[in-house]
Structure formats: structure tokens, C-alpha cells
Enzyme design. Structure first.
Site, mmCIF file in Angstrom:
data_model
loop_
_atom_site.group_PDB
_atom_site.id
_atom_site.type_symbol
_atom_site.label_atom_id
_atom_site.label_comp_id
_atom_site.label_asym_id
_atom_site.label_seq_id
_atom_site.Cartn_x
_atom_site.Cartn_y
_atom_site.Cartn_z
ATOM 1 N N HIS A 98 0.817 -1.130 -0.133
ATOM 2 C CA HIS A 98 -0.140 -0.110 0.014
ATOM 3 C C HIS A 98 0.776 1.371 -0.137
ATOM 4 O O HIS A 98 1.977 1.061 0.450
ATOM 5 C CB HIS A 98 -0.820 -0.057 1.260
ATOM 6 C CG HIS A 98 -1.592 -1.217 1.902
ATOM 7 N ND1 HIS A 98 -1.103 -1.941 2.875
ATOM 8 C CD2 HIS A 98 -2.415 -1.724 1.356
ATOM 9 C CE1 HIS A 98 -1.817 -2.788 3.036
ATOM 10 N NE2 HIS A 98 -2.597 -3.098 2.011
ATOM 11 N N HIS A 100 1.190 4.437 2.040
ATOM 12 C CA HIS A 100 0.799 4.902 3.452
ATOM 13 C C HIS A 100 0.714 6.532 3.582
ATOM 14 O O HIS A 100 1.634 6.952 2.934
ATOM 15 C CB HIS A 100 1.705 4.210 4.480
ATOM 16 C CG HIS A 100 1.234 2.858 4.705
ATOM 17 N ND1 HIS A 100 0.760 2.338 6.027
ATOM 18 C CD2 HIS A 100 1.023 1.609 3.945
ATOM 19 C CE1 HIS A 100 0.557 0.999 5.880
ATOM 20 N NE2 HIS A 100 0.532 0.567 4.569
ATOM 21 N N HIS A 116 -2.918 3.567 5.883
ATOM 22 C CA HIS A 116 -3.164 3.552 4.649
ATOM 23 C C HIS A 116 -3.362 5.187 4.146
ATOM 24 O O HIS A 116 -4.175 5.557 5.019
ATOM 25 C CB HIS A 116 -4.174 2.685 4.126
ATOM 26 C CG HIS A 116 -3.942 1.162 4.359
ATOM 27 N ND1 HIS A 116 -4.875 0.184 3.974
ATOM 28 C CD2 HIS A 116 -2.865 0.684 4.945
ATOM 29 C CE1 HIS A 116 -4.287 -0.824 4.287
ATOM 30 N NE2 HIS A 116 -3.104 -0.531 5.030
ATOM 31 N N HIS A 124 -11.170 0.298 3.841
ATOM 32 C CA HIS A 124 -10.096 -0.184 3.326
ATOM 33 C C HIS A 124 -10.893 -1.039 2.242
ATOM 34 O O HIS A 124 -12.134 -1.586 2.616
ATOM 35 C CB HIS A 124 -9.324 -1.010 4.381
ATOM 36 C CG HIS A 124 -8.322 -1.883 3.644
ATOM 37 N ND1 HIS A 124 -7.332 -1.661 3.114
ATOM 38 C CD2 HIS A 124 -8.337 -3.259 3.384
ATOM 39 C CE1 HIS A 124 -6.570 -2.385 2.556
ATOM 40 N NE2 HIS A 124 -7.315 -3.502 2.876
ATOM 41 N N HIS A 133 -9.398 2.478 0.066
ATOM 42 C CA HIS A 133 -8.528 3.576 0.077
ATOM 43 C C HIS A 133 -7.567 4.121 -1.178
ATOM 44 O O HIS A 133 -7.277 3.366 -2.041
ATOM 45 C CB HIS A 133 -7.047 3.208 0.996
ATOM 46 C CG HIS A 133 -7.857 3.114 2.655
ATOM 47 N ND1 HIS A 133 -7.275 1.969 3.320
ATOM 48 C CD2 HIS A 133 -9.026 3.761 3.266
ATOM 49 C CE1 HIS A 133 -8.148 1.954 4.495
ATOM 50 N NE2 HIS A 133 -8.826 2.992 4.511
ATOM 51 N N ASP A 136 -4.714 1.813 -1.396
ATOM 52 C CA ASP A 136 -4.853 0.308 -1.746
ATOM 53 C C ASP A 136 -4.540 0.086 -3.008
ATOM 54 O O ASP A 136 -4.748 0.679 -4.159
ATOM 55 C CB ASP A 136 -6.294 -0.051 -1.359
ATOM 56 C CG ASP A 136 -6.689 0.099 0.071
ATOM 57 O OD1 ASP A 136 -5.822 0.175 1.052
ATOM 58 O OD2 ASP A 136 -8.015 0.058 0.350
ATOM 59 N N HIS A 175 4.247 -5.447 3.438
ATOM 60 C CA HIS A 175 3.782 -6.173 4.298
ATOM 61 C C HIS A 175 4.133 -7.561 4.469
ATOM 62 O O HIS A 175 4.486 -8.278 3.653
ATOM 63 C CB HIS A 175 2.300 -6.107 4.524
ATOM 64 C CG HIS A 175 1.841 -4.767 5.118
ATOM 65 N ND1 HIS A 175 1.749 -4.281 6.290
ATOM 66 C CD2 HIS A 175 1.416 -3.712 4.060
ATOM 67 C CE1 HIS A 175 1.146 -3.093 6.412
ATOM 68 N NE2 HIS A 175 1.070 -2.597 4.836
ATOM 69 N N ARG A 192 5.685 -4.859 8.847
ATOM 70 C CA ARG A 192 6.132 -4.115 7.600
ATOM 71 C C ARG A 192 7.519 -4.580 7.223
ATOM 72 O O ARG A 192 8.313 -4.385 8.011
ATOM 73 C CB ARG A 192 5.910 -2.414 7.986
ATOM 74 C CG ARG A 192 4.370 -2.163 8.362
ATOM 75 C CD ARG A 192 4.236 -0.776 8.789
ATOM 76 N NE ARG A 192 2.927 -0.516 9.212
ATOM 77 C CZ ARG A 192 2.264 0.649 9.058
ATOM 78 N NH1 ARG A 192 3.155 1.731 8.917
ATOM 79 N NH2 ARG A 192 1.223 0.717 9.585
#
Ligand code: CU
Ligand code: ZN
Length: 201
Positions: A98, A100, A116, A124, A133, A136, A175, A192
Site C-alpha cells: 500500500h 501509506h 493507509h 479499506h 483507500h 490500496d 507487508h 512491515r
């Protein structure tokens, strides 16, 4: 070239061609130089014409991880296409990915990048499938060697226009787990592995 004295009777056209090739006629060369100088002096179009908006990010591993990569973002129509490569992932694995909200990767676990990117205050979800988002993007998948080729996209975001939807200066996170596209507000994608701040290019 054979002796010029034996070619005094060749037609004028051929003689001119030979001179042009051989460069033996100083007068013609001077004229040619003048022509080239004239061409280069022609004004070029103004260089402030709009260019395609784009940005890039270098992803660096968070503490204890080896995931890194380089991605590019290009505005194509009303979407942003994301392309690039990521390495250092577990073999044959799937990972949430994503943009962020905070361009800060300083924390060892990259939690400094915040949640996000969500300028429209939506839930989301999955890009292209209902509410989601702006940050996303689809999960990425690593091959047996832990390398992933990224060909994703964003919707609801922009590049380099300074608007609230602009991804320049925001962070990108890879992630540890896959995004389920449902759990609020994270997709339950876990830790992360890598982080980078998006820069205009
Ligand atoms: Cu994320
Ligand atoms: Zn999200």
C-alpha cells in the site's frame, strides 16, 4: 579513390558526388558548415511543455528484514500504474502492498509511516472493487527466489499535482502477510517488511 587526373571527363554530376564524399572541395565544405550552423541556430520549442506526471520510490528493509525494491508511478488516465521489482521476500509468498499516509520510514518497524493513504476517508478494500483507500493496491506475489514483479495500480490518487490526493511525499509499505481486502482499516496484512518515501521524478 583513383587519380583525379584520370577523371577529368566524368560528368559534372558524378564529380560533384565524389567531391561531397571525399571532402576535397573546400568551397562545398564551407557551404555545408554554414548550413549546419544555420540549422543548429533554429529556436527549439519552449521546454516548459507538460510532461507525463511520474514518481518513484526506493524501498529499504525494516529492521531484521531483507526486502527491498524500486518502483515507479505513472499517471495513466485517471489511474496511477505502479511498476517495478521487489526482492528479498520469502519464496512463493503473497504480501500486502500500500501507499501509506506519512512519508516517514524512520521507525525500525516503519510504523512511522502511519496508516493507509486515505484522503477521501473511505473504508479499506480492494482497488477497482467498490470502496477502498486511495493507497490500496493489489497484493504482490514473490516467485520461488523471493522476487516479485509489481504491476499494480492505484485509484483515487494523483501524482505530483500537490492536491490532497497526491502520493508524492507519502510512503510505500510492503507487508509480511497478504491483504484480505476486508479487515478494517489495514487488511490484516501484518508487519512491515520494507518502506520508502515516494519522490517526484
Ligand atoms: Cu500497508
Ligand atoms: Zn487500505
Amino acid at each position: 579513390m583513383t587519380s583525379m587526373s584520370s577523371r577529368l571527363l566524368v560528368p559534372a554530376v558524378l564529380a560533384a558526388a565524389l567531391a561531397a564524399c571525399g571532402g576535397s572541395n573546400d568551397g562545398d565544405n564551407v557551404a555545408a558548415e554554414a548550413d549546419r550552423a544555420g540549422e543548429s541556430a533554429v529556436q527549439m520549442p519552449a521546454s516548459d511543455a507538460p510532461v507525463a506526471a511520474g514518481a518513484a520510490v526506493m524501498l529499504e528493509p525494516t529492521e531484521g528484514n531483507q526486502t527491498r525494491g524500486e518502483l515507479r508511478f505513472a499517471a495513466v488516465g485517471d489511474r496511477i500504474e505502479v511498476t517495478g521489482t521487489i526482492s528479498g521476500l520469502p519464496g512463493n509468498s503473497t504480501h500486502g502492498f500500500h501507499v501509506h499516509e506519512t512519508g516517514d520510514c524512520s521507525a525500525p518497524d516503519a510504523t512511522s509511516a502511519g496508516g493507509h493513504f486515505n484522503p477521501a476517508s473511505t473504508d479499506h478494500g480492494r482497488v477497482g472493487q467498490g470502496e477502498h483507500h486511495a493507497g490500496d493496491s493489489d497484493n504482490i506475489t514473490a516467485d520461488a527466489d523471493g522476487n516479485a514483479t509489481v504491476q499494480g495500480w492505484l485509484e483515487g490518487a494523483t501524482v505530483g499535482d500537490g492536491a490532497a490526493t497526491d502520493i508524492v511525499g507519502k510512503a510505500v509499505i510492503v507487508h509480511a502477510d497478504e491483504d484480505d481486502y476486508a479487515t478494517q482499516p489495514t487488511g490484516n496484512a501484518g508487519d512491515r517488511l520494507a518502506c520508502g518515501v515516494i519522490a517526484a521524478r
